[in-house]
Design a protein around this motif. Sequence first.
Motif, PDB file in Angstrom:
ATOM      1  N   ARG A 171     -14.265  19.009  56.762  1.00 16.58           N
ATOM      2  CA  ARG A 171     -13.571  18.021  55.462  1.00 16.58           C
ATOM      3  C   ARG A 171     -14.896  17.034  55.366  1.00 16.58           C
ATOM      4  NH1 ARG A 171     -10.500  15.203  60.301  1.00 16.58           N
ATOM      5  NH2 ARG A 171     -12.338  12.880  60.912  1.00 16.58           N
ATOM      6  N   PRO A 172     -13.861  17.368  53.396  1.00 12.94           N
ATOM      7  CA  PRO A 172     -15.080  15.917  52.766  1.00 12.94           C
ATOM      8  C   PRO A 172     -15.516  14.724  53.218  1.00 12.94           C
ATOM      9  CG  PRO A 172     -12.857  15.973  51.718  1.00 12.94           C
ATOM     10  CD  PRO A 172     -12.443  16.578  53.331  1.00 12.94           C
ATOM     11  N   THR A 173     -16.587  14.322  53.520  1.00 11.60           N
ATOM     12  CA  THR A 173     -17.873  13.122  53.750  1.00 11.60           C
ATOM     13  C   THR A 173     -18.898  13.518  53.018  1.00 11.60           C
ATOM     14  OG1 THR A 173     -19.812  14.523  54.826  1.00 11.60           O
ATOM     15  CG2 THR A 173     -17.057  13.994  56.414  1.00 11.60           C
ATOM     16  N   ARG A 174     -18.989  12.089  52.132  1.00  6.24           N
ATOM     17  CA  ARG A 174     -19.885  11.273  51.406  1.00  6.24           C
ATOM     18  C   ARG A 174     -21.405  11.014  52.285  1.00  6.24           C
ATOM     19  NH1 ARG A 174     -19.244  10.943  46.590  1.00  6.24           N
ATOM     20  NH2 ARG A 174     -16.897  10.207  47.009  1.00  6.24           N
ATOM     21  N   THR A 175     -22.863  10.395  52.399  1.00  2.26           N
ATOM     22  CA  THR A 175     -23.665  10.622  52.684  1.00  2.26           C
ATOM     23  C   THR A 175     -24.262   9.026  51.743  1.00  2.26           C
ATOM     24  OG1 THR A 175     -24.807  12.542  53.243  1.00  2.26           O
ATOM     25  CG2 THR A 175     -26.489  10.720  52.907  1.00  2.26           C
ATOM     26  N   TRP A 176     -24.309   8.539  52.677  1.00  3.73           N
ATOM     27  CA  TRP A 176     -24.398   6.525  52.219  1.00  3.73           C
ATOM     28  C   TRP A 176     -26.220   6.368  52.638  1.00  3.73           C
ATOM     29  CZ3 TRP A 176     -21.388   2.824  50.218  1.00  3.73           C
ATOM     30  CH2 TRP A 176     -19.889   3.263  49.538  1.00  3.73           C
ATOM     31  N   ARG A 177     -26.707   5.887  51.436  1.00  7.09           N
ATOM     32  CA  ARG A 177     -27.864   6.446  51.830  1.00  7.09           C
ATOM     33  C   ARG A 177     -28.911   4.916  51.314  1.00  7.09           C
ATOM     34  NH1 ARG A 177     -30.604  11.082  52.013  1.00  7.09           N
ATOM     35  NH2 ARG A 177     -29.237  12.462  51.088  1.00  7.09           N
ATOM     36  N   GLU A 179     -23.361   9.356  57.473  1.00  4.63           N
ATOM     37  CA  GLU A 179     -22.231  10.169  56.278  1.00  4.63           C
ATOM     38  C   GLU A 179     -20.577  10.537  57.706  1.00  4.63           C
ATOM     39  OE1 GLU A 179     -21.422  15.011  55.877  1.00  4.63           O
ATOM     40  OE2 GLU A 179     -23.211  14.082  56.917  1.00  4.63           O
ATOM     41  N   PHE A 180     -19.758   9.718  56.625  1.00  2.63           N
ATOM     42  CA  PHE A 180     -18.673   9.848  56.629  1.00  2.63           C
ATOM     43  C   PHE A 180     -17.191  10.189  54.850  1.00  2.63           C
ATOM     44  CE2 PHE A 180     -20.701   5.945  55.782  1.00  2.63           C
ATOM     45  CZ  PHE A 180     -19.796   4.909  54.963  1.00  2.63           C
ATOM     46  N   GLU A 181     -15.821   9.855  55.862  1.00  2.00           N
ATOM     47  CA  GLU A 181     -15.164  10.020  54.313  1.00  2.00           C
ATOM     48  C   GLU A 181     -14.528   8.843  54.241  1.00  2.00           C
ATOM     49  OE1 GLU A 181     -13.117  11.348  58.856  1.00  2.00           O
ATOM     50  OE2 GLU A 181     -14.510   9.714  58.035  1.00  2.00           O
ATOM     51  N   ASP A 182     -14.781   8.734  52.315  1.00  2.00           N
ATOM     52  CA  ASP A 182     -14.766   8.187  51.777  1.00  2.00           C
ATOM     53  C   ASP A 182     -12.592   6.400  52.315  1.00  2.00           C
ATOM     54  OD1 ASP A 182     -16.234   8.667  50.165  1.00  2.00           O
ATOM     55  OD2 ASP A 182     -15.494   9.729  49.110  1.00  2.00           O
ATOM     56  N   ASP A 183     -12.148   7.160  52.730  1.00  2.00           N
ATOM     57  CA  ASP A 183     -11.120   6.802  53.390  1.00  2.00           C
ATOM     58  C   ASP A 183     -11.568   5.351  54.387  1.00  2.00           C
ATOM     59  OD1 ASP A 183     -11.036   8.549  55.271  1.00  2.00           O
ATOM     60  OD2 ASP A 183      -8.863   9.186  54.980  1.00  2.00           O
ATOM     61  N   ARG A 184     -12.822   5.694  55.178  1.00  2.00           N
ATOM     62  CA  ARG A 184     -12.742   5.070  56.015  1.00  2.00           C
ATOM     63  C   ARG A 184     -13.690   3.894  55.441  1.00  2.00           C
ATOM     64  NH1 ARG A 184     -16.501   8.007  60.570  1.00  2.00           N
ATOM     65  NH2 ARG A 184     -16.390   5.791  61.295  1.00  2.00           N
ATOM     66  N   GLU A 185     -12.414   3.424  55.112  1.00  3.62           N
ATOM     67  CA  GLU A 185     -12.699   1.095  54.216  1.00  3.62           C
ATOM     68  C   GLU A 185     -13.799   0.048  54.841  1.00  3.62           C
ATOM     69  OE1 GLU A 185      -8.513   0.223  52.507  1.00  3.62           O
ATOM     70  OE2 GLU A 185      -8.540   2.469  51.581  1.00  3.62           O
ATOM     71  N   PRO A 186     -13.225   0.464  55.881  1.00  3.17           N
ATOM     72  CA  PRO A 186     -14.172  -0.471  56.988  1.00  3.17           C
ATOM     73  C   PRO A 186     -15.674  -0.300  56.636  1.00  3.17           C
ATOM     74  CG  PRO A 186     -11.917  -0.279  58.214  1.00  3.17           C
ATOM     75  CD  PRO A 186     -12.692   0.438  57.330  1.00  3.17           C
TER      76      PRO A 186
END
Length: 178
Positions: A161-167, A132-139
């Motif tokens: 602050r908004p985070t997105r989960t990646w699976r 889970e991390f923020e969308d603006d952490r492009e790397p």
Amino acid sequence: MRVELHVPSRPELGIRQLWLRDPEMMSYNAGWDVRYAGYDPITGCIDWPESEWSEFEARLRIPASQQGYYFVRDADDDQPVGDAYYEVSGSAASIGITIVPTRRSQGLGALVLGLLIERIWRDTDVLEIVNEFEDDREPAVRVHRRAGFVPDQVTCDDWGRPTRTWRLIRPGERAVSG
């Protein structure tokens, strides 16, 4: 470039302590809504006194089927270049990777993520790996996408602050949630 995962010894924990005190290393961690007395929300640094190391060492002895914490070592010069971990909860393993600032943007994130994925599939029965991390952490977005992770459609705000989960679903399995 070759990297390897290594469970740190007690004397090596001083390296982790230095990393947790380094504002450049911990900059990704700044500004969160974290309830921990040793957390500095301005720098993202975490106070980790030696009096807490024994408890951490006990966590390192928990079976790999439940968790793993590793230093990432450059296999060519035996120097630590970051850390990586996973924690199993239910059918998922939550992960995290940090690379020292001087070694970022050199492709280490992808190498470490690959090693961590292999370790989790080998040592656990989880059906998915999540980060889970923020969308603006492009790397981080690029590295996770290349490794096959898929982002959830919605973000959450659990940490201020908004985070997105990646699976990443275990090969041969169907999506668990998201």
